[in-house]
Design a protein around this motif. Sequence first.
Motif, short mmCIF file in Angstrom:
data_model
loop_
_atom_site.label_atom_id
_atom_site.label_comp_id
_atom_site.label_asym_id
_atom_site.label_seq_id
_atom_site.Cartn_x
_atom_site.Cartn_y
_atom_site.Cartn_z
N ASP A 77 0.82 -1.22 0.00
CA ASP A 77 0.00 0.00 0.00
C ASP A 77 0.86 1.26 0.00
O ASP A 77 0.53 2.24 -0.66
N THR A 78 1.96 1.24 0.74
CA THR A 78 2.86 2.39 0.78
C THR A 78 3.52 2.60 -0.59
O THR A 78 3.64 3.73 -1.06
N ILE A 79 3.90 1.51 -1.22
CA ILE A 79 4.52 1.60 -2.55
C ILE A 79 3.53 2.20 -3.54
O ILE A 79 3.86 3.10 -4.32
N VAL A 80 2.29 1.73 -3.51
CA VAL A 80 1.26 2.26 -4.40
C VAL A 80 1.07 3.75 -4.15
O VAL A 80 0.99 4.55 -5.09
N VAL A 83 3.84 5.84 -5.64
CA VAL A 83 3.70 5.97 -7.10
C VAL A 83 2.63 7.01 -7.42
O VAL A 83 2.84 7.88 -8.27
N ARG A 84 1.50 6.94 -6.76
CA ARG A 84 0.43 7.92 -6.99
C ARG A 84 0.89 9.33 -6.66
O ARG A 84 0.64 10.27 -7.41
N ASP A 85 1.57 9.49 -5.52
CA ASP A 85 2.08 10.81 -5.14
C ASP A 85 3.06 11.34 -6.18
O ASP A 85 3.04 12.53 -6.52
N HIS A 86 3.92 10.46 -6.69
CA HIS A 86 4.89 10.86 -7.71
C HIS A 86 4.17 11.36 -8.97
O HIS A 86 4.56 12.38 -9.55
N GLN A 112 -11.62 11.54 -16.58
CA GLN A 112 -12.20 11.14 -15.30
C GLN A 112 -11.68 9.77 -14.87
O GLN A 112 -11.34 9.55 -13.71
N GLU A 113 -11.56 8.85 -15.81
CA GLU A 113 -11.04 7.52 -15.49
C GLU A 113 -9.56 7.57 -15.11
O GLU A 113 -9.12 6.86 -14.21
N GLU A 119 -6.03 8.24 -8.37
CA GLU A 119 -6.48 8.34 -6.98
C GLU A 119 -6.73 6.98 -6.33
O GLU A 119 -6.95 6.91 -5.13
N GLY A 120 -6.72 5.92 -7.13
CA GLY A 120 -6.92 4.59 -6.59
C GLY A 120 -8.37 4.16 -6.47
O GLY A 120 -8.69 3.17 -5.83
#
Length: 142
Positions: A77-80, A83-86, A112-113, A119-120
């Motif tokens: 979850d932290t890795i995901v 990646v999203r934050d990046h 939107q998708e 955003e997950g």
Amino acid sequence: MLYDTVDEPGALSPQELHDAYEAELQSVIDAYGAERIADEAGLSVETVAALDGGDSPRLTLSEAAAILAVDTDLDADTIVQEVRDHLLMGMTTGVLDVDTIASNVDLDLSGQEIQQAIEGRIRMTLAELAAIHNYVAGRNAR
């Protein structure tokens, strides 16, 4: 982590970036073995064996993160989230919105998708991540 697999992700094609992601996953499989990876990552042995055999199974970002988590102190979850934050930071730096990304990547996703994937709220495949990451990085390299 996936976002720093290569030094200049914008200089590659989305497919080359996807291949680099898979090579990083392959190195973890090589280090720990397919059965252990499948067990610890919660993936089917067939999926991990396919990746180990050089095939390109349709993996999600979460599944890839679970593989990487076997070789790090971070959980999947932290890795995901990293990646999203990046991606979001890259979008901010490049002054990019999701509609611009959608119109410039070869994905069958609306703006939107793409937002929901980042955003997950919907699953993002590695191929989708590669296309989005490639575009954002390329735009920021200008």
